[in-house]
Design a protein around this motif. Sequence first.
Motif, PDB file in Angstrom:
ATOM      1  N   ASN A 108     -59.065  36.080  71.221  1.00 29.05           N
ATOM      2  CA  ASN A 108     -60.011  35.020  71.552  1.00 29.05           C
ATOM      3  C   ASN A 108     -61.335  35.207  70.800  1.00 29.05           C
ATOM      4  O   ASN A 108     -62.408  35.173  71.386  1.00 29.05           O
ATOM      5  CB  ASN A 108     -60.253  34.952  73.061  1.00 29.05           C
ATOM      6  CG  ASN A 108     -60.830  33.626  73.492  1.00 29.05           C
ATOM      7  OD1 ASN A 108     -60.701  32.634  72.799  1.00 29.05           O
ATOM      8  ND2 ASN A 108     -61.483  33.616  74.631  1.00 29.05           N
ATOM      9  N   ARG A 126     -64.395  34.282  68.297  1.00 29.84           N
ATOM     10  CA  ARG A 126     -65.183  33.125  67.901  1.00 29.84           C
ATOM     11  C   ARG A 126     -66.176  33.564  66.835  1.00 29.84           C
ATOM     12  O   ARG A 126     -66.582  34.725  66.791  1.00 29.84           O
ATOM     13  CB  ARG A 126     -65.959  32.568  69.097  1.00 29.84           C
ATOM     14  CG  ARG A 126     -65.142  32.281  70.308  1.00 29.84           C
ATOM     15  CD  ARG A 126     -64.475  30.921  70.205  1.00 29.84           C
ATOM     16  NE  ARG A 126     -63.458  30.723  71.218  1.00 29.84           N
ATOM     17  CZ  ARG A 126     -63.684  30.307  72.446  1.00 29.84           C
ATOM     18  NH1 ARG A 126     -64.906  30.052  72.847  1.00 29.84           N
ATOM     19  NH2 ARG A 126     -62.681  30.145  73.284  1.00 29.84           N
ATOM     20  N   THR A 127     -66.579  32.626  66.000  1.00 31.77           N
ATOM     21  CA  THR A 127     -67.562  32.911  64.957  1.00 31.77           C
ATOM     22  C   THR A 127     -68.936  32.469  65.426  1.00 31.77           C
ATOM     23  O   THR A 127     -69.118  31.331  65.835  1.00 31.77           O
ATOM     24  CB  THR A 127     -67.204  32.174  63.656  1.00 31.77           C
ATOM     25  OG1 THR A 127     -65.897  32.546  63.265  1.00 31.77           O
ATOM     26  CG2 THR A 127     -68.172  32.521  62.550  1.00 31.77           C
ATOM     27  N   LYS A 128     -69.905  33.379  65.369  1.00 31.68           N
ATOM     28  CA  LYS A 128     -71.282  33.064  65.739  1.00 31.68           C
ATOM     29  C   LYS A 128     -72.124  33.110  64.467  1.00 31.68           C
ATOM     30  O   LYS A 128     -72.093  34.086  63.721  1.00 31.68           O
ATOM     31  CB  LYS A 128     -71.806  34.075  66.758  1.00 31.68           C
ATOM     32  CG  LYS A 128     -73.225  33.816  67.176  1.00 31.68           C
ATOM     33  CD  LYS A 128     -73.705  34.826  68.194  1.00 31.68           C
ATOM     34  CE  LYS A 128     -75.125  34.522  68.605  1.00 31.68           C
ATOM     35  NZ  LYS A 128     -75.625  35.470  69.597  1.00 31.68           N
ATOM     36  N   GLN A 177     -68.073  37.785  63.948  1.00 27.47           N
ATOM     37  CA  GLN A 177     -66.902  37.556  64.799  1.00 27.47           C
ATOM     38  C   GLN A 177     -67.126  38.254  66.134  1.00 27.47           C
ATOM     39  O   GLN A 177     -67.449  39.441  66.171  1.00 27.47           O
ATOM     40  CB  GLN A 177     -65.642  38.117  64.144  1.00 27.47           C
ATOM     41  CG  GLN A 177     -65.185  37.344  62.930  1.00 27.47           C
ATOM     42  CD  GLN A 177     -64.585  36.014  63.292  1.00 27.47           C
ATOM     43  OE1 GLN A 177     -65.204  34.999  63.071  1.00 27.47           O
ATOM     44  NE2 GLN A 177     -63.409  36.019  63.864  1.00 27.47           N
ATOM     45  N   HIS A 196     -64.530  36.694  72.944  1.00 29.30           N
ATOM     46  CA  HIS A 196     -64.985  35.989  74.127  1.00 29.30           C
ATOM     47  C   HIS A 196     -64.042  36.286  75.284  1.00 29.30           C
ATOM     48  O   HIS A 196     -62.881  36.620  75.075  1.00 29.30           O
ATOM     49  CB  HIS A 196     -65.059  34.483  73.861  1.00 29.30           C
ATOM     50  CG  HIS A 196     -66.312  34.086  73.148  1.00 29.30           C
ATOM     51  ND1 HIS A 196     -67.265  33.294  73.715  1.00 29.30           N
ATOM     52  CD2 HIS A 196     -66.787  34.402  71.928  1.00 29.30           C
ATOM     53  CE1 HIS A 196     -68.267  33.126  72.872  1.00 29.30           C
ATOM     54  NE2 HIS A 196     -67.996  33.799  71.782  1.00 29.30           N
TER      55      HIS A 196
END
Length: 108
Positions: free
Chosen positions: A44, A46-48, A64, A67
Amino acid sequence: MNRLRKGDEVVVTSGSNKGARGKIEKVILDAARVPVKVVITDVNQRTKHTRGNPQKNDPGGRIQQEHPVHVSNVALYNEQLKKPGRVRIEIGDDNKRYRVFIKDGQRV
């Protein structure tokens, strides 16, 4: 005693990451100290996007991050059966609580 703990190997049972397997990094509890979500290694992600800060020598860029996944969407991995399984809590002869797989009775 919680059914899921930090360091347990789990399998995601539903969602976009269904079938992914990994170890629990963190268990997130609610106000009643009941596990609600878990953070799993390399699942899971996500790219911030972060802005750079030249005063702190921070170049910025994309990061990366894992989450959390809801507890109802993961199951403990059974090494013997090589598939995920449900767990119940049993009290042993020494009055300690143990997690036991429902299918084969193996202690975790």
